[in-house]
Scaffold this motif. Structure first.
Motif, PDB file in Angstrom:
ATOM      1  N   GLY A 142       0.667  -1.099  -0.231  1.00 46.89           N
ATOM      2  CA  GLY A 142       0.103  -0.322  -0.340  1.00 46.89           C
ATOM      3  C   GLY A 142       0.726   1.383   0.151  1.00 46.89           C
ATOM      4  O   GLY A 142      -0.082   2.517   0.852  1.00 46.89           O
ATOM      5  N   HIS A 157      -7.801   0.051  -3.448  1.00 47.72           N
ATOM      6  CA  HIS A 157      -6.779  -0.334  -3.638  1.00 47.72           C
ATOM      7  C   HIS A 157      -7.237  -2.066  -3.777  1.00 47.72           C
ATOM      8  O   HIS A 157      -7.526  -2.393  -3.335  1.00 47.72           O
ATOM      9  N   VAL A 165      -3.150  -7.284   1.477  1.00 44.79           N
ATOM     10  CA  VAL A 165      -4.506  -6.135   2.048  1.00 44.79           C
ATOM     11  C   VAL A 165      -4.863  -6.158   3.035  1.00 44.79           C
ATOM     12  O   VAL A 165      -4.435  -4.868   4.149  1.00 44.79           O
ATOM     13  N   ASN A 169      -3.485  -2.285   5.297  1.00 49.15           N
ATOM     14  CA  ASN A 169      -4.634  -2.323   6.229  1.00 49.15           C
ATOM     15  C   ASN A 169      -3.707  -1.886   7.336  1.00 49.15           C
ATOM     16  O   ASN A 169      -3.734  -0.925   8.343  1.00 49.15           O
ATOM     17  N   TRP A 182     -10.365  -1.490   0.580  1.00 49.58           N
ATOM     18  CA  TRP A 182      -9.529  -2.302   0.313  1.00 49.58           C
ATOM     19  C   TRP A 182     -10.533  -3.857  -0.469  1.00 49.58           C
ATOM     20  O   TRP A 182     -11.913  -4.047  -0.002  1.00 49.58           O
TER      21      TRP A 182
END
Length: 304
Positions: A142, A157, A165, A169, A182
């Motif tokens: 990210g 994203h 993922v 986060n 997400w």
């Protein structure tokens, strides 16, 4: 003139918590915050500037490959951490990353991508849209998503790996940001659906691997699918103002390939830049001439 590009060698200029100390003989010595690592680097095909003893004294862990894709980290001391945090500043906001020693030699960040993050931030700050929409595909942990969100963008994203993922986060939470969308899905499928829906974005970041698999076993091979992917994502760009970044790490896929792809599927492109992202050793004994090429990129923007 439409389609004109500049082939560039580009390196990030705003890192404090990252330093390439030295490289050579197929390895690189890097500092990530308080932790210094030795990792394999096939592109470092020159002699090291520092001695082997200096490398040994400085590092906290070394990655030892056990196969072509995996290996293990050998720590110099058992007290050295396996995960820690570093910071990257975007204006008044500190983006924080949790780093970890993974079995794939990666640590959760590709520091050369900060050069593209700078481009994202500069593009978003110039846009007239109050809340630009940004799509980050093959988005990993990210970095680009966080930078775009810190600049006020509405960010989607997309990555096919749930654990990655989740990691992204965590970085959002550490950075004091929120509301990134997400999506755990095959990037190609997601783009095709967005095209059918008629959705659009002011910024698209595309950082595909050479090979990959979606959450339902979908196969991705860059050479076979990148043409159609580019064709699809170009249609998602807002016609009035936008930016676009394509980055590849694939051996044999050059910046010339990227330039041709973009011009073929977006012949009216302006302000196209293509080139290589590199890291340069900054240790006091380094000559500074060893440009460690890490990836190829193409990017352009249209700002009102």
């Amino acid at each position: 003139m439409a389609g004109t590009s500049n082939s560039l060698l580009t390196t990030p200029s705003e890192w404090i918590d990252y330093q390439l100390i030295d490289s050579g003989n197929g390895e690189k010595l890097e500092r990530f915050g308080s932790i210094t690592l030795i990792r394999p680097e096939p592109n470092a095909n020159w002699p090291k500037s520092l001695s082997g003893e200096e490398w040994h004294q400085r590092h906290h862990a070394r990655f030892v490959a056990r196969s072509s894709t995996q290996g293990e980290w050998v720590k110099k001391s058992k007290t050295n951490p396996s995960d820690w945090q570093i910071t990257y500043q975007v204006g008044p906001i500190d983006i924080k990353f949790r780093l970890a020693l993974t079995k794939f030699k990666h640590v959760g960040i590709f520091p050369e991508q900060a050069a593209n993050w700078q481009y994202i931030a500069a593009s978003l700050r110039k846009m007239k849209s109050q809340t630009p929409k940004v799509l980050n595909l093959f988005a990993y942990t990210g970095g680009a998503s966080l930078v775009a969100r810190a600049c006020g963008a509405d960010v989607t994203h997309v990555d096919s790996i749930k654990q990655v993922v989740s990691w992204a986060n965590q970085n959002q939470e550490l950075s004091g940001l929120k509301d990134i969308r997400w999506v755990v899905e095959d990037a190609f499928k997601f783009v095709k659906r967005e095209t059918k829906r008629g959705n659009g974005y002011h910024g698209i970041i595309l950082d595909p691997p050479a090979y990959g698999h979606g959450p339902k076993g979908e196969r991705w091979k860059l050479e076979d699918q990148i043409e159609e992917m580019i064709e699809q994502v170009i249609t998602l760009l807002d016609p009035k103002e936008h930016f676009f970044i394509l980055n590849t790490y694939t051996s044999g896929f050059s910046s010339e390939n990227i330039e041709k792809l973009i011009k073929t599927h977006y012949p009216q492109v302006r302000n196209l830049e293509t080139g290589d992202l590199y890291l340069r050793p900054s240790g006091k004994h380094s000559t500074g001439k060893e440009k460690l090429i890490m990836s190829n990129y193409g990017r352009f923007r249209k700002i009102l």
